[in-house]
Design a protein around this motif. Structure first.
Motif: not given
Length: 155
Positions: A21-27
């Motif tokens: 439900n929110g944006p990623p922080l990193t991948l």
């Protein structure tokens, strides 16, 4: 990966379904032995999200605890029916979940911002070290999030 897009995913058998439900922080791509075993491949893909942004839509997760190459304890969440690993976490509620990115329904837009634990990488795995930062071991969490923000804007 469009950080504004709502993402959904689940296990192989379909018992567990989740929503981000929110944006990623990193991948990032992790080449540690644990990720190699867990993915049955050369590396694993870890997509960090805030705990409050991870929602189980259906099914129930099971858990077990292990230690990674760094020595840190991690809690592993998986489907008890098919064994698919869904996410990793620590027992610190302030830290994000590390969702196993391959469990997303649509993985076509995934592009890691770094490769970590490259000292454990399989010698045949091709890593473009000129285009992506590589770390022999595990960098600071802030560095991985900074790399994401540099490519995708603030989360």
């Amino acid at each position: 990966m469009n950080s504004e897009t709502l993402r959904e995913g689940g296990c192989q058998c379909g018992h567990v379904r989740y929503r981000l439900n929110g944006p990623p922080l990193t991948l990032y791509a992790c080449h540690c032995r644990d990720c190699q075993k867990q993915s049955a491949s050369a590396f694993g893909m870890s997509l960090w999200v805030r705990r409050d942004d991870f929602e189980i839509v259906s099914g129930e997760l099971s858990f077990w605890t292990t230690r990674g190459d760094s020595g840190a304890e991690k809690i592993c969440a998986f489907c008890r029916h098919c064994g698919t690993r869904i996410h990793h976490a620590s027992d610190d509620d302030r830290t994000p979940f590390s969702v196993k990115a391959g469990t997303l329904d649509d993985t076509s837009g995934l592009q890691p911002v770094a490769h970590i634990w490259t000292k454990r990488a399989q010698p045949w795995a091709l890593i473009d070290r000129e285009r992506q930062p590589c770390f022999a071991e595990e960098p600071e969490d802030e560095e991985l999030m900074r790399l994401w923000q540099a490519h995708h804007g603030s989360a």
